[in-house]
Design a protein around this motif. Structure first.
Motif, short mmCIF file in Angstrom:
data_model
loop_
_atom_site.label_atom_id
_atom_site.label_comp_id
_atom_site.label_asym_id
_atom_site.label_seq_id
_atom_site.Cartn_x
_atom_site.Cartn_y
_atom_site.Cartn_z
N PRO A 1 53.68 35.10 34.95
CA PRO A 1 53.69 36.56 35.13
C PRO A 1 53.93 36.95 36.59
O PRO A 1 53.25 36.47 37.49
N LEU A 2 54.93 37.78 36.78
CA LEU A 2 55.21 38.33 38.11
C LEU A 2 54.51 39.68 38.24
O LEU A 2 54.64 40.53 37.36
N ILE A 3 53.80 39.88 39.32
CA ILE A 3 53.04 41.11 39.50
C ILE A 3 53.36 41.74 40.85
O ILE A 3 53.91 41.10 41.75
N ALA A 4 53.01 43.04 40.95
CA ALA A 4 53.09 43.74 42.23
C ALA A 4 51.70 43.73 42.85
O ALA A 4 50.70 43.94 42.16
N ILE A 5 51.62 43.44 44.15
CA ILE A 5 50.33 43.38 44.82
C ILE A 5 50.32 44.34 46.01
O ILE A 5 51.37 44.62 46.61
N ALA A 6 49.13 44.83 46.33
CA ALA A 6 49.00 45.79 47.43
C ALA A 6 47.68 45.57 48.16
O ALA A 6 46.76 44.91 47.64
N HIS A 7 47.60 46.12 49.35
CA HIS A 7 46.36 46.10 50.11
C HIS A 7 45.29 46.86 49.33
O HIS A 7 45.60 47.86 48.66
N LEU B 1 43.03 33.30 43.74
CA LEU B 1 41.85 33.39 44.58
C LEU B 1 41.79 34.71 45.33
O LEU B 1 40.72 35.31 45.48
N GLU B 2 42.94 35.17 45.81
CA GLU B 2 42.97 36.43 46.55
C GLU B 2 42.56 37.61 45.67
O GLU B 2 41.84 38.52 46.13
N LEU B 3 43.00 37.62 44.42
CA LEU B 3 42.62 38.68 43.50
C LEU B 3 41.13 38.62 43.18
O LEU B 3 40.44 39.65 43.11
N GLU B 4 40.62 37.41 42.97
CA GLU B 4 39.20 37.25 42.66
C GLU B 4 38.31 37.70 43.82
O GLU B 4 37.22 38.22 43.60
N ASN B 5 38.80 37.52 45.04
CA ASN B 5 38.01 37.89 46.22
C ASN B 5 38.35 39.28 46.76
O ASN B 5 37.85 39.68 47.82
N ASN B 6 39.22 40.00 46.01
CA ASN B 6 39.55 41.39 46.35
C ASN B 6 40.15 41.57 47.74
O ASN B 6 40.01 42.64 48.35
N ILE C 1 43.36 41.37 48.06
CA ILE C 1 44.51 42.15 47.63
C ILE C 1 44.21 42.67 46.23
O ILE C 1 43.26 42.23 45.58
N LYS C 2 45.02 43.63 45.76
CA LYS C 2 44.84 44.19 44.43
C LYS C 2 46.16 44.13 43.67
O LYS C 2 47.24 44.22 44.27
N GLN C 3 46.06 43.98 42.36
CA GLN C 3 47.24 44.04 41.51
C GLN C 3 47.57 45.49 41.24
O GLN C 3 46.71 46.28 40.83
N LEU C 4 48.80 45.87 41.52
CA LEU C 4 49.23 47.26 41.36
C LEU C 4 49.70 47.51 39.94
O LEU C 4 50.55 46.78 39.42
N ASP C 5 49.14 48.54 39.30
CA ASP C 5 49.53 48.91 37.94
C ASP C 5 50.82 49.71 38.00
O ASP C 5 50.84 50.83 38.51
#
Length: 292
Positions: free
Chosen positions: A166-172, A246-251, A253-257
């Protein structure tokens, strides 16, 4: 050009080393006349005497000493090559040449560790590189197996999908678009987009799915660097979800909807259709499909 056979080389090496036709014939499991005939043919082919015989004692001539070292080098190379081939063809050992896309390194190492534990006598070389390099390796048949995103359709390949990608968009975490319940592609118009370089599999897939070319302000050829750029607040990035677990789990970065995301594609294990896989490569291919 000097013409000589392997039988002649082995016979000459054995005669000089043992200093006897009799001992050489016993070692080679042939008759003494057969060994003598091989030496005679070798002498004729080279055009110079190679040994001196005095009674039962056999010694090399000056040229024979020179040629004896050549025999040693050739035989050593052949024996080492045979050993390497035997080890490669050993279904529980052998050597594996693997080339993988940079994005896959987050999980390929774990799979290799499990495979190595199951087959401890095997060895491997892992080349982590970009898509352009992977395509060259496929075209030149420079790796046993290649693990990549969407394979090219204009090459004679054998491909096997084994896991979703899965490819996702990520943001601060403080990016304003995260406040929206749903974003559209238009919401990205005024945003700084951080993408992989031109020609990368991730970028090609994203542009095809969203139906537009990405005129990115920032291009980075490393997923790790994209993640760090997003953490620094430089813009919105596009990565495989596998690389940011790991970055998502530790917040950090965030996955952009956003519409059309995640983009679900697959990882593939690939090799050229003309490439006959070694037993250890066959086992690894089966292993990665069954254990992904």
């Amino acid at each position: 050009m000097i013409n000589y056979t392997l039988k002649q080389l082995y016979s000459f090496e054995a005669v000089v080393r043992t200093k006897s036709f009799t001992r050489a014939s016993k070692e080679l499991f042939v008759t003494q006349p057969a060994v003598y005939m091989q030496i005679q043919q070798l002498t004729k082919n080279i055009g110079a005497d190679l040994i001196n015989t005095k009674g039962k004692t056999v010694t090399p001539t000056y040229i024979g000493k020179m040629f004896y070292q050549t025999c040693i080098d050739v035989i050593d190379t052949l024996e080492k090559s045979k050993l390497d081939i035997d080890q490669t063809l050993d279904p529980e050992a052998g050597h594996l040449q693997i080339a993988v896309a940079t994005t896959t390194n987050s999980f390929v190492s774990h799979i290799l560790a499990k495979f190595k534990k199951k087959y401890p006598r095997m060895s491997f070389y892992l080349d982590v590189t970009n898509r352009e390099s992977l395509l060259k390796k496929l075209d030149n048949n420079e790796a046993d197996l290649i693990i990549m995103g969407e394979p090219p359709t204009d090459m004679p390949l054998i491909t096997q999908p084994f896991m979703e990608n899965p490819l996702i968009a990520i943001a601060h975490p403080e990016h304003p678009l995260l406040k929206n319940q749903k974003n559209t592609i238009k919401n990205l118009t005024n945003e700084t987009l951080i993408t992989r370089e031109q020609g990368s599999g991730t970028r090609i897939t994203i542009e095809r799915i969203i139906g537009m070319r990405l005129n990115s302000d920032i291009e980075i050829n490393s997923n790790e660097a994209i993640i760090q750029a997003v953490q620094a607040g430089l813009g919105i990035g596009f990565v495989s979800k596998h690389t940011v677990k790991l970055e998502l789990e530790n917040n950090v970065i965030k996955q952009l909807d956003i519409d059309k995301f995640p983009i679900t594609r697959h990882w593939y294990v690939v090799h050229h259709s003309k490439n006959k896989l070694s037993p250890i490569a066959e086992r690894f291919k089966k292993f990665i499909v069954e254990n992904s």
